[in-house]
Design a protein around this motif. Structure first.
Motif, PDB file in Angstrom:
ATOM      1  N   ARG A   1       0.827  -1.205   0.000  1.00 41.48           N
ATOM      2  CA  ARG A   1       0.000   0.000   0.000  1.00 41.48           C
ATOM      3  C   ARG A   1       0.866   1.262   0.000  1.00 41.48           C
ATOM      4  NH1 ARG A   1      -2.986  -3.317   3.444  1.00 41.48           N
ATOM      5  NH2 ARG A   1      -2.171  -2.300   5.307  1.00 41.48           N
ATOM      6  N   ARG A   2       1.936   1.279   0.817  1.00 44.27           N
ATOM      7  CA  ARG A   2       2.834   2.439   0.825  1.00 44.27           C
ATOM      8  C   ARG A   2       3.522   2.592  -0.531  1.00 44.27           C
ATOM      9  NH1 ARG A   2       7.229   2.437   4.618  1.00 44.27           N
ATOM     10  NH2 ARG A   2       7.240   0.188   4.425  1.00 44.27           N
ATOM     11  N   PHE A   3       3.900   1.465  -1.139  1.00 42.92           N
ATOM     12  CA  PHE A   3       4.566   1.537  -2.436  1.00 42.92           C
ATOM     13  C   PHE A   3       3.607   2.035  -3.520  1.00 42.92           C
ATOM     14  CE2 PHE A   3       6.407   0.271  -6.400  1.00 42.92           C
ATOM     15  CZ  PHE A   3       7.728   0.660  -6.225  1.00 42.92           C
ATOM     16  N   ALA A   4       2.336   1.682  -3.431  1.00 44.23           N
ATOM     17  CA  ALA A   4       1.348   2.189  -4.400  1.00 44.23           C
ATOM     18  C   ALA A   4       1.282   3.711  -4.328  1.00 44.23           C
ATOM     19  CB  ALA A   4      -0.015   1.574  -4.124  1.00 44.23           C
ATOM     20  N   ARG A   5       1.349   4.277  -3.129  1.00 44.90           N
ATOM     21  CA  ARG A   5       1.364   5.743  -2.988  1.00 44.90           C
ATOM     22  C   ARG A   5       2.624   6.337  -3.607  1.00 44.90           C
ATOM     23  NH1 ARG A   5       0.526   6.685   3.125  1.00 44.90           N
ATOM     24  NH2 ARG A   5       0.973   8.824   2.524  1.00 44.90           N
TER      25      ARG A   5
ATOM     26  N   ASP B   1      17.317   5.988 -25.115  1.00 42.84           N
ATOM     27  CA  ASP B   1      16.719   7.240 -25.583  1.00 42.84           C
ATOM     28  C   ASP B   1      15.874   7.935 -24.521  1.00 42.84           C
ATOM     29  OD1 ASP B   1      14.738   5.301 -25.539  1.00 42.84           O
ATOM     30  OD2 ASP B   1      13.764   6.004 -27.371  1.00 42.84           O
ATOM     31  N   ARG B   2      15.794   7.367 -23.314  1.00 45.66           N
ATOM     32  CA  ARG B   2      15.022   7.936 -22.209  1.00 45.66           C
ATOM     33  C   ARG B   2      15.814   7.781 -20.915  1.00 45.66           C
ATOM     34  NH1 ARG B   2      11.766   4.433 -24.770  1.00 45.66           N
ATOM     35  NH2 ARG B   2      11.619   2.990 -23.042  1.00 45.66           N
ATOM     36  N   CYS B   3      15.474   8.596 -19.921  1.00 42.80           N
ATOM     37  CA  CYS B   3      16.076   8.475 -18.590  1.00 42.80           C
ATOM     38  C   CYS B   3      15.326   7.390 -17.817  1.00 42.80           C
ATOM     39  CB  CYS B   3      15.990   9.794 -17.845  1.00 42.80           C
ATOM     40  SG  CYS B   3      16.884  11.144 -18.637  1.00 42.80           S
ATOM     41  N   SER B   4      16.030   6.728 -16.920  1.00 42.66           N
ATOM     42  CA  SER B   4      15.433   5.667 -16.103  1.00 42.66           C
ATOM     43  C   SER B   4      15.577   6.013 -14.626  1.00 42.66           C
ATOM     44  CB  SER B   4      16.126   4.327 -16.371  1.00 42.66           C
ATOM     45  OG  SER B   4      15.941   3.931 -17.705  1.00 42.66           O
ATOM     46  N   THR B   5      14.510   5.771 -13.886  1.00 41.77           N
ATOM     47  CA  THR B   5      14.492   5.999 -12.444  1.00 41.77           C
ATOM     48  C   THR B   5      14.002   4.723 -11.776  1.00 41.77           C
ATOM     49  OG1 THR B   5      13.894   8.308 -12.797  1.00 41.77           O
ATOM     50  CG2 THR B   5      13.572   7.440 -10.581  1.00 41.77           C
ATOM     51  N   PHE B   6      14.699   4.302 -10.733  1.00 39.06           N
ATOM     52  CA  PHE B   6      14.268   3.157  -9.948  1.00 39.06           C
ATOM     53  C   PHE B   6      13.989   3.625  -8.530  1.00 39.06           C
ATOM     54  CE2 PHE B   6      16.547   1.314 -13.424  1.00 39.06           C
ATOM     55  CZ  PHE B   6      15.751   0.234 -13.766  1.00 39.06           C
ATOM     56  N   VAL B   7      12.817   3.268  -8.014  1.00 41.64           N
ATOM     57  CA  VAL B   7      12.458   3.579  -6.640  1.00 41.64           C
ATOM     58  C   VAL B   7      12.300   2.270  -5.895  1.00 41.64           C
ATOM     59  CG1 VAL B   7      11.396   5.820  -7.094  1.00 41.64           C
ATOM     60  CG2 VAL B   7      10.002   3.764  -7.226  1.00 41.64           C
ATOM     61  N   ALA B   8      12.736   2.279  -4.634  1.00 38.44           N
ATOM     62  CA  ALA B   8      12.648   1.092  -3.788  1.00 38.44           C
ATOM     63  C   ALA B   8      12.126   1.504  -2.424  1.00 38.44           C
ATOM     64  CB  ALA B   8      14.021   0.438  -3.650  1.00 38.44           C
ATOM     65  N   LEU B   9      11.285   0.676  -1.870  1.00 38.43           N
ATOM     66  CA  LEU B   9      10.721   0.927  -0.551  1.00 38.43           C
ATOM     67  C   LEU B   9      10.744  -0.384   0.216  1.00 38.43           C
ATOM     68  CD1 LEU B   9       9.352   3.094   1.212  1.00 38.43           C
ATOM     69  CD2 LEU B   9       7.167   2.291   0.308  1.00 38.43           C
ATOM     70  N   GLY B  10      11.362  -0.350   1.393  1.00 37.40           N
ATOM     71  CA  GLY B  10      11.498  -1.560   2.188  1.00 37.40           C
ATOM     72  C   GLY B  10      10.550  -1.588   3.354  1.00 37.40           C
TER      73      GLY B  10
ATOM     74  N   GLY C   1      13.916   3.675   2.175  1.00 36.02           N
ATOM     75  CA  GLY C   1      13.542   4.100   0.830  1.00 36.02           C
ATOM     76  C   GLY C   1      14.769   4.541   0.064  1.00 36.02           C
ATOM     77  N   ALA C   2      14.775   4.299  -1.247  1.00 31.56           N
ATOM     78  CA  ALA C   2      15.923   4.686  -2.062  1.00 31.56           C
ATOM     79  C   ALA C   2      15.475   4.962  -3.490  1.00 31.56           C
ATOM     80  CB  ALA C   2      16.980   3.587  -2.045  1.00 31.56           C
ATOM     81  N   LEU C   3      16.272   5.775  -4.200  1.00 32.16           N
ATOM     82  CA  LEU C   3      15.966   6.158  -5.570  1.00 32.16           C
ATOM     83  C   LEU C   3      17.275   6.358  -6.327  1.00 32.16           C
ATOM     84  CD1 LEU C   3      13.459   8.749  -6.793  1.00 32.16           C
ATOM     85  CD2 LEU C   3      15.834   9.064  -7.396  1.00 32.16           C
ATOM     86  N   VAL C   4      17.350   5.810  -7.536  1.00 28.17           N
ATOM     87  CA  VAL C   4      18.468   6.100  -8.436  1.00 28.17           C
ATOM     88  C   VAL C   4      17.883   6.561  -9.764  1.00 28.17           C
ATOM     89  CG1 VAL C   4      20.218   4.615  -7.381  1.00 28.17           C
ATOM     90  CG2 VAL C   4      18.714   3.669  -9.128  1.00 28.17           C
ATOM     91  N   HIS C   5      18.557   7.532 -10.387  1.00 28.10           N
ATOM     92  CA  HIS C   5      18.087   8.121 -11.637  1.00 28.10           C
ATOM     93  C   HIS C   5      19.283   8.267 -12.563  1.00 28.10           C
ATOM     94  CE1 HIS C   5      15.653  10.706 -14.242  1.00 28.10           C
ATOM     95  NE2 HIS C   5      16.705  11.516 -14.315  1.00 28.10           N
ATOM     96  N   VAL C   6      19.167   7.767 -13.790  1.00 29.47           N
ATOM     97  CA  VAL C   6      20.241   7.898 -14.780  1.00 29.47           C
ATOM     98  C   VAL C   6      19.646   8.292 -16.120  1.00 29.47           C
ATOM     99  CG1 VAL C   6      21.835   6.268 -13.700  1.00 29.47           C
ATOM    100  CG2 VAL C   6      20.186   5.439 -15.364  1.00 29.47           C
TER     101      VAL C   6
ATOM    102  N   ARG D   1      11.080  15.959 -10.563  1.00 29.86           N
ATOM    103  CA  ARG D   1      11.231  16.412  -9.182  1.00 29.86           C
ATOM    104  C   ARG D   1      11.149  15.205  -8.256  1.00 29.86           C
ATOM    105  NH1 ARG D   1       7.386  18.717  -6.946  1.00 29.86           N
ATOM    106  NH2 ARG D   1       5.779  17.981  -8.337  1.00 29.86           N
ATOM    107  N   PHE D   2      12.154  15.056  -7.404  1.00 32.64           N
ATOM    108  CA  PHE D   2      12.156  13.956  -6.451  1.00 32.64           C
ATOM    109  C   PHE D   2      12.002  14.440  -5.010  1.00 32.64           C
ATOM    110  CE2 PHE D   2      14.948  12.230  -9.933  1.00 32.64           C
ATOM    111  CZ  PHE D   2      13.963  11.426 -10.480  1.00 32.64           C
ATOM    112  N   ASP D   3      12.009  15.755  -4.804  1.00 28.70           N
ATOM    113  CA  ASP D   3      11.878  16.282  -3.452  1.00 28.70           C
ATOM    114  C   ASP D   3      10.511  15.905  -2.877  1.00 28.70           C
ATOM    115  OD1 ASP D   3      11.036  18.143  -5.537  1.00 28.70           O
ATOM    116  OD2 ASP D   3      10.394  19.443  -3.885  1.00 28.70           O
ATOM    117  N   GLY D   4      10.518  15.426  -1.649  1.00 30.79           N
ATOM    118  CA  GLY D   4       9.279  15.060  -0.975  1.00 30.79           C
ATOM    119  C   GLY D   4       8.648  13.761  -1.447  1.00 30.79           C
ATOM    120  N   LEU D   5       9.317  13.037  -2.308  1.00 23.61           N
ATOM    121  CA  LEU D   5       8.745  11.814  -2.872  1.00 23.61           C
ATOM    122  C   LEU D   5       8.413  10.774  -1.794  1.00 23.61           C
ATOM    123  CD1 LEU D   5       8.063  10.531  -5.649  1.00 23.61           C
ATOM    124  CD2 LEU D   5      10.325   9.487  -5.589  1.00 23.61           C
ATOM    125  N   PHE D   6       9.273  10.657  -0.800  1.00 27.65           N
ATOM    126  CA  PHE D   6       9.088   9.642   0.237  1.00 27.65           C
ATOM    127  C   PHE D   6       8.388  10.174   1.489  1.00 27.65           C
ATOM    128  CE2 PHE D   6      12.596   7.925  -2.279  1.00 27.65           C
ATOM    129  CZ  PHE D   6      12.224   6.594  -2.421  1.00 27.65           C
TER     130      PHE D   6
END
Length: 181
Positions: A37-41, A77-86, A114-119, A162-167
């Motif tokens: 449920r938290r990850f869905a948010r 051809d696009r940027c990739s972002t991975f989000v993880a929530l434990g 929680g963690a996020l990487v963006h490339v 924008r990743f500020d406040g994401l978590f």
């Protein structure tokens, strides 16, 4: 030493793991529990900020001091972002993205669950015939063990997500050991 550790985590004793195109990873977030449920948010927030879900959500189980990884082929051809929530048992989550040669491209090692990487693809990104390049996503926990949900998103190259406040409101508050006692 770091590249050798990544290679062992990624390849194991059987040799190289097969690469998977990002969009073909299984979508298995696990049971409908508080973590899901938290990850869905978190996923909703990523979509509101312009991300297009490209993989996951996938549930991994991370042991303290050991890594879990997935070989992927990311679009060039696009940027990739991975989000993880434990789950609450993961207190020091680290997520890193490596290129096909084992060089670390992005890492999030802030203590917490929680963690996020963006490339974004650079000039060095060499695409295969399908327009994708090999990468490895690795999650480790220095403190704690537990379930982890991970998903990948893409945004247009050159976009400024924008990743500020994401978590905000999704992570357990960090308490000092003295406050617990």
């Amino acid at each position: 030493l770091q590249r050798e550790t990544v290679r062992q985590c990624l390849c194991g004793p059987q040799g190289a793991a097969p690469h998977t195109v990002l969009s073909t990873l299984p979508r298995d977030p696990g049971p409908l529990d508080a973590l899901t449920r938290r990850f869905a948010r978190l996923s909703d927030r990523m979509r509101e900020r312009g991300g297009t879900e490209a993989s996951g959500a996938v549930r991994w189980f991370v042991l303290e001091g050991e890594g879990v990884s997935a070989p992927l082929d990311l679009p060039t051809d696009r940027c990739s972002t991975f989000v993880a929530l434990g789950g609450g048992g993961l207190r020091d989550l680290r997520i890193a993205l490596y290129d096909g040669e084992g060089a670390e491209l992005a890492v999030d090692a802030v203590p917490g669950e929680g963690a996020l990487v963006h490339v974004c693809p650079g000039a060095e990104a060499t695409a295969g015939l399908d327009g994708h390049a090999p990468h490895h996503l690795v999650a480790t926990s220095a403190v704690g063990a537990g379930a982890l949900v991970v998903a990948g998103f893409t945004v247009a190259a050159g976009a400024r997500p924008r990743f500020d406040g994401l978590f905000d409101g999704l992570l357990a508050p960090r308490l000092e050991s003295g406050a617990i006692e």
